[in-house]
Write a protein that holds these residues in place. Structure first.
Motif, PDB file in Angstrom:
ATOM      1  N   LYS A 162     -16.757  12.896  22.101  1.00 25.49           N
ATOM      2  CA  LYS A 162     -15.549  13.134  21.310  1.00 25.49           C
ATOM      3  C   LYS A 162     -14.791  14.355  21.824  1.00 25.49           C
ATOM      4  N   VAL A 163     -15.532  15.417  22.149  1.00 27.85           N
ATOM      5  CA  VAL A 163     -14.891  16.618  22.680  1.00 27.85           C
ATOM      6  C   VAL A 163     -14.161  16.297  23.981  1.00 27.85           C
ATOM      7  N   LEU A 164     -14.830  15.587  24.879  1.00 25.25           N
ATOM      8  CA  LEU A 164     -14.226  15.243  26.175  1.00 25.25           C
ATOM      9  C   LEU A 164     -13.055  14.284  26.004  1.00 25.25           C
ATOM     10  N   ASP A 165     -13.134  13.425  24.995  1.00 23.89           N
ATOM     11  CA  ASP A 165     -12.040  12.503  24.711  1.00 23.89           C
ATOM     12  C   ASP A 165     -10.805  13.282  24.267  1.00 23.89           C
ATOM     13  N   VAL A 166     -10.996  14.208  23.338  1.00 19.95           N
ATOM     14  CA  VAL A 166      -9.872  15.018  22.871  1.00 19.95           C
ATOM     15  C   VAL A 166      -9.299  15.848  24.018  1.00 19.95           C
ATOM     16  N   ASP A 167     -10.155  16.312  24.923  1.00 20.87           N
ATOM     17  CA  ASP A 167      -9.701  17.087  26.074  1.00 20.87           C
ATOM     18  C   ASP A 167      -9.036  16.228  27.143  1.00 20.87           C
ATOM     19  N   GLY A 168      -9.140  14.894  27.011  1.00 25.67           N
ATOM     20  CA  GLY A 168      -8.478  14.011  27.966  1.00 25.67           C
ATOM     21  C   GLY A 168      -9.302  13.627  29.167  1.00 25.67           C
ATOM     22  N   ALA A 169     -10.583  14.021  29.223  1.00 25.94           N
ATOM     23  CA  ALA A 169     -11.412  13.730  30.389  1.00 25.94           C
ATOM     24  C   ALA A 169     -12.018  12.333  30.335  1.00 25.94           C
ATOM     25  N   VAL A 170     -12.285  11.834  29.123  1.00 24.16           N
ATOM     26  CA  VAL A 170     -12.828  10.485  28.953  1.00 24.16           C
ATOM     27  C   VAL A 170     -12.011   9.789  27.877  1.00 24.16           C
ATOM     28  N   ARG A 171     -12.203   8.470  27.781  1.00 26.12           N
ATOM     29  CA  ARG A 171     -11.455   7.711  26.778  1.00 26.12           C
ATOM     30  C   ARG A 171     -12.354   6.619  26.225  1.00 26.12           C
ATOM     31  N   ARG A 172     -12.282   6.454  24.916  1.00 21.37           N
ATOM     32  CA  ARG A 172     -13.025   5.381  24.274  1.00 21.37           C
ATOM     33  C   ARG A 172     -12.206   4.100  24.333  1.00 21.37           C
ATOM     34  N   VAL A 173     -12.802   3.041  24.843  1.00 13.82           N
ATOM     35  CA  VAL A 173     -12.145   1.746  24.965  1.00 13.82           C
ATOM     36  C   VAL A 173     -13.079   0.683  24.392  1.00 13.82           C
ATOM     37  N   ARG A 174     -12.599  -0.543  24.340  1.00 21.23           N
ATOM     38  CA  ARG A 174     -13.478  -1.632  23.915  1.00 21.23           C
ATOM     39  C   ARG A 174     -14.651  -1.723  24.887  1.00 21.23           C
ATOM     40  N   GLY A 175     -15.836  -1.711  24.362  1.00 23.08           N
ATOM     41  CA  GLY A 175     -17.015  -1.815  25.211  1.00 23.08           C
ATOM     42  C   GLY A 175     -17.642  -0.504  25.572  1.00 23.08           C
TER      43      GLY A 175
ATOM     44  N   PHE B 208     -17.036  22.401  13.140  1.00 20.65           N
ATOM     45  CA  PHE B 208     -16.628  21.992  14.481  1.00 20.65           C
ATOM     46  C   PHE B 208     -16.575  20.464  14.514  1.00 20.65           C
ATOM     47  N   ARG B 209     -15.385  19.911  14.283  1.00 19.63           N
ATOM     48  CA  ARG B 209     -15.221  18.458  14.150  1.00 19.63           C
ATOM     49  C   ARG B 209     -14.141  18.012  15.134  1.00 19.63           C
ATOM     50  N   PRO B 210     -14.520  17.546  16.312  1.00 21.10           N
ATOM     51  CA  PRO B 210     -13.544  17.305  17.377  1.00 21.10           C
ATOM     52  C   PRO B 210     -12.413  16.374  16.983  1.00 21.10           C
ATOM     53  N   ASP B 211     -12.684  15.352  16.169  1.00 21.46           N
ATOM     54  CA  ASP B 211     -11.650  14.379  15.871  1.00 21.46           C
ATOM     55  C   ASP B 211     -10.475  14.975  15.114  1.00 21.46           C
ATOM     56  N   TYR B 212     -10.690  16.072  14.414  1.00 28.45           N
ATOM     57  CA  TYR B 212      -9.562  16.708  13.744  1.00 28.45           C
ATOM     58  C   TYR B 212      -8.554  17.256  14.752  1.00 28.45           C
ATOM     59  N   ARG B 213      -9.048  17.680  15.913  1.00 23.98           N
ATOM     60  CA  ARG B 213      -8.132  18.190  16.940  1.00 23.98           C
ATOM     61  C   ARG B 213      -7.201  17.098  17.453  1.00 23.98           C
ATOM     62  N   ARG B 214      -7.601  15.845  17.282  1.00 17.80           N
ATOM     63  CA  ARG B 214      -6.786  14.724  17.737  1.00 17.80           C
ATOM     64  C   ARG B 214      -5.499  14.591  16.908  1.00 17.80           C
TER      65      ARG B 214
ATOM     66  N   VAL C 162       0.858  -1.186   0.000  1.00 17.13           N
ATOM     67  CA  VAL C 162       0.000   0.000   0.000  1.00 17.13           C
ATOM     68  C   VAL C 162       0.896   1.238   0.000  1.00 17.13           C
ATOM     69  N   ASP C 163       0.597   2.172  -0.908  1.00 18.19           N
ATOM     70  CA  ASP C 163       1.321   3.441  -0.937  1.00 18.19           C
ATOM     71  C   ASP C 163       0.634   4.521  -0.111  1.00 18.19           C
ATOM     72  N   VAL C 164      -0.704   4.534  -0.172  1.00 14.66           N
ATOM     73  CA  VAL C 164      -1.478   5.553   0.551  1.00 14.66           C
ATOM     74  C   VAL C 164      -2.639   4.877   1.270  1.00 14.66           C
ATOM     75  N   LEU C 165      -2.750   5.123   2.572  1.00  8.65           N
ATOM     76  CA  LEU C 165      -3.895   4.656   3.361  1.00  8.65           C
ATOM     77  C   LEU C 165      -4.739   5.862   3.726  1.00  8.65           C
ATOM     78  N   LEU C 166      -5.993   5.852   3.265  1.00 11.46           N
ATOM     79  CA  LEU C 166      -6.908   6.953   3.572  1.00 11.46           C
ATOM     80  C   LEU C 166      -7.728   6.594   4.799  1.00 11.46           C
ATOM     81  N   LEU C 167      -7.787   7.530   5.740  1.00 11.28           N
ATOM     82  CA  LEU C 167      -8.527   7.337   6.980  1.00 11.28           C
ATOM     83  C   LEU C 167      -9.393   8.559   7.250  1.00 11.28           C
ATOM     84  N   SER C 168     -10.536   8.342   7.886  1.00 13.49           N
ATOM     85  CA  SER C 168     -11.279   9.469   8.433  1.00 13.49           C
ATOM     86  C   SER C 168     -10.649   9.831   9.775  1.00 13.49           C
ATOM     87  N   PRO C 169     -10.778  11.080  10.220  1.00 11.59           N
ATOM     88  CA  PRO C 169     -10.212  11.438  11.526  1.00 11.59           C
ATOM     89  C   PRO C 169     -10.814  10.630  12.664  1.00 11.59           C
ATOM     90  N   GLU C 170     -12.090  10.209  12.525  1.00 17.06           N
ATOM     91  CA  GLU C 170     -12.731   9.418  13.579  1.00 17.06           C
ATOM     92  C   GLU C 170     -12.059   8.059  13.751  1.00 17.06           C
TER      93      GLU C 170
END
Length: 696
Positions: free
Chosen positions: A405-418, A163-169, A118-126
């Motif tokens: 997503k906003v709180l995740d980027v701010d470090g207050a919460v985290r997305r995990v499995r489940g 206003f797209r929080p995942d871009y801030r990541r 693969v030369d280029v992998l395209l991903l969404s910010p999410e």
């Protein structure tokens, strides 16, 4: 090295564009050289059609020839990803995507990455915060990454149009990259403030950023603004003159229902158009894009879902029915036109309702301190899924997901499995930051109103708003050269527009399942609602966002109008809805829901319907314990909790046959669901819900 790089780069460019005599535009090779030879970080701000994708595809192949790993391209829209993959294939670049529509291909993509195929992998910010991808694939990808490309980089900035929080990541990802990994950020729309903000994001660790910024003027575009008195006139103008617009194009609407209504009106008049919104099925969207590119439709009637990066070089026109909320968003959308043609027409038909729509969307996307603290308080060390969390906080699914997503980027919460957990990290609501963003948006909205009213060059106005130092009169717009568009409206078109705006009747889909988490709030039911306790499909006069009756209904139900009986005009429209309703059995009686805000309106509506249909009016549904609690809106389980066991139909003498259940506004539909269940349990054979308006 620079001469060798240029020779190799030019060969790739000519393959990409399919022209043996092609050469670089000003700034293109400079950007490629900074990435390939200097391994630097670059920000490219250039108008749509300049060739930003050529920079990262050419740089990718050169870096791969020198032993570099795959490029990771962060791209915001599926339509944009599809175009980027097609462009990559033309240049011999092996490009693949991981997104929400191709889950069945992920294992194959990951296998190809491991095999360096693969030369280029395209991903969404999410995707960067998907737990499995973030924890299992991303670390290895970071180690092997040859280059990082951030497309539509203005989204990184708080000042960006979306206003797209995942871009801030992405700032965090940039800080994790090994030294020497080149980074390219590209955008067509950024003023000086956004440029500075993006440069700061790219310069993690004090690395110098090379910024290449070109003029934004598009000589092919002929801009104009036609101010018409109302929606009827705007639609009639479009019906009269759509066929006169050059080639095929895009008609933008501010709302989903507006796009659907306009597409239906134009199709009924014989125009080959398709609606394209965020609610359109993915396969249908892809098909519509292909039809437009092949000039097999006159237009797509679209929301902003068809925006950044859509690539049709010969797009002949862009018409806006209602203005976007900022010159940035407007320039982004009109930039779709005239990329490979000498002429393209761009016309704005603003509406008086535009500022109200802007305020609604701006408010919906901004988190509040009270909501944020409520979410953090409910999370702990054990993961909670979004539906489970929704049952604990009174926030609807879409804004809850955005807030997480906003709180995740701010470090207050985290997305995990489940699900989601709290990090325990200190968190403070950044009121100053959100007020800065809100103030910037208010200024942008005023700029858009100023653009509509300016008597100076429109292209120059947009350039100056975007801080383009080359801003100068274009000589082509309606201010420079006079109105280039016709202003006459055919009488038949006015009649068609009137008929479209007068169209009535929107289905109200019945709820079929109780929400998750009801047991935690004292609701003893879960799973499917038994058919014997459900409402039938109902009807509303119109949606609040509809072009026709929507404005009158918004003023009546949400505009602060005094409660009053139903007007004769609205009664006649309601009667037309009932006349067109394809029910299995005609209603045999009428019952009104109790209303705190509009008791006269609802009772007069029910009484007049009963009189017109010569049906017995059974009165208003009785209430228990003070009646429903809580405000309209909120998420499903909390809304249901405030309604549960609050209605009483046992005192009604219900005759055989369906009951017509009347309300003013159907929002979550839980009021109608609970009231219909009470009526069914009290002996109603069926319940047909009717509301003046449906939100959405």
């Amino acid at each position: 090295m620079s001469d060798e790089t240029r020779t190799a780069a030019l060969e790739i460019l000519r393959t990409l564009v399919g022209a043996p005599d092609a050469d670089f535009h000003d700034g293109q090779f400079e950007a490629i050289r900074s990435l390939v030879d200097d391994r630097s970080r670059a920000l490219v701000v250039q108008r749509t059609g300049w060739g930003k994708s050529a920079v990262y595809f050419v740089a990718t192949l050169l870096l791969r020839r020198r032993g570099g790993g795959p490029t990771v391209l962060v791209s915001p829209l599926l339509a944009l990803m599809r175009d980027q993959i097609a462009a990559a294939e033309r240049a011999g670049v092996r490009a693949v995507a991981i997104n929400s529509t191709n889950a069945h291909e992920w294992s194959d993509v990951l296998g190809r990455l491991q095999n360096d195929d693969v030369d280029v992998l395209l991903l969404s910010p999410e995707r960067l915060n998907n737990p499995a991808f973030r924890d299992e694939q991303l670390p290895a990808l970071v180690e092997r990454m040859g280059m990082l490309v951030v497309d539509e980089a203005h989204c990184i900035s708080d000042w960006g149009h979306d206003f797209r929080p995942d871009y801030r990541r992405l700032g965090e990802l940039i800080r994790r990259l090994p030294a020497g990994v080149p980074i390219l950020a590209t955008t067509a729309t950024a003023n000086s403030r956004v440029v500075t903000d993006v440069e700061e994001q790219l310069a993690g660790g004090g690395v110098e950023v090379v910024t290449i910024r070109g003029p934004l003027a598009r000589a092919s575009l002929r801009l104009g603004v036609l101010r018409l008195p109302d929606a009827r006139a705007r639609l009639a103008w479009l019906l009269t003159h759509l066929g006169d617009l050059p080639g095929s194009g895009i008609i933008y609407s501010l709302t989903v229902s507006g796009a659907q209504d306009v597409a239906r009106l134009l199709r009924d008049a014989g125009h080959d158009v398709h609606a394209y919104t965020g609610q359109t099925d993915a396969a249908e969207r892809e098909e519509s894009e292909a039809l437009l590119k092949a000039n097999r439709v006159k237009a797509l009637v679209a929301t902003s879902a068809l925006g950044m990066g859509f690539d049709k070089p010969d797009l002949g026109f862009v018409v806006h029915l209602g203005a976007p909320s900022s010159p940035v968003a407007y320039y982004q959308q009109v930039g779709r036109a005239g990329r490979a043609t000498e002429n393209a027409d761009v016309l704005l038909l603003p509406g008086p309702e535009d500022p109200d729509i802007w305020r609604y969307f701006a408010t919906a996307s901004m988190p509040t301190q009270e909501r944020a603290e409520r979410v953090i308080a409910e999370l702990g060390d054990h993961p909670l899924s979004t539906p489970a969390l929704e049952a604990l906080v009174d926030i609807r699914r879409t804004p809850l997901e955005l807030l997480l997503k906003v709180l995740d980027v701010d470090g207050a919460v985290r997305r995990v499995r489940g699900g989601w957990v709290a990090t325990g990290a200190p968190w403070t609501y950044d009121a100053e930051r959100y007020e800065r963003i809100a103030q910037a948006r208010r200024i942008e909205q005023q700029h858009m109103l100023d653009y509509e009213r300016t008597d100076g060059c429109r292209m120059e106005f947009l350039q100056r708003t975007l801080d383009d130092p080359t801003a100068a009169p274009c000589g082509r717009c309606d201010a420079c050269a006079g109105a280039w568009y016709p202003t006459d409206i055919a009488e038949a078109a006015t009649g068609s527009a009137d008929a479209s705006l007068a169209r009535v009747g929107v289905p109200i889909e019945p709820r079929a399942q109780w929400p998750t988490g009801g047991d935690k709030l004292g609701i003893p039911l879960k799973g499917n609602i038994p058919p014997a306790e459900r409402a039938e499909e109902g009807r509303a006069l119109a949606r609040l966002t509809d072009l026709g009756w929507g404005g009158s209904l918004r003023a009546l139900l949400e505009g602060g109008a005094a409660d009053a009986p139903l007007t004769p005009a609205m009664r006649d429209a309601v009667v037309r809805v009932l006349a067109d309703w394809p029910w299995t059995a005609r209603p045999a009686s009428v019952v009104a829901l109790p209303s705190r805000r509009h008791p006269q309106l609802v009772s007069s509506l029910a009484e007049q319907l009963a009189a017109v249909g010569r049906l017995p009016y059974l009165g208003t549904l009785a209430i228990r314990g003070g009646g429903p609690s809580g405000a309209p809106g909120g998420n499903s389980v909390f809304r249901l909790s405030g309604l549960w066991d609050r209605f009483d139909a046992t005192g009604l003498e219900i005759p055989p046959g369906p009951v017509l259940l009347v309300d003013d506004l159907a929002d979550s539909r839980w009021t109608l669901t609970v009231a219909a269940r009470e009526l069914r349990l009290a002996g109603a054979e069926a319940v047909l819900p009717f509301a003046l308006a449906l939100r959405g």
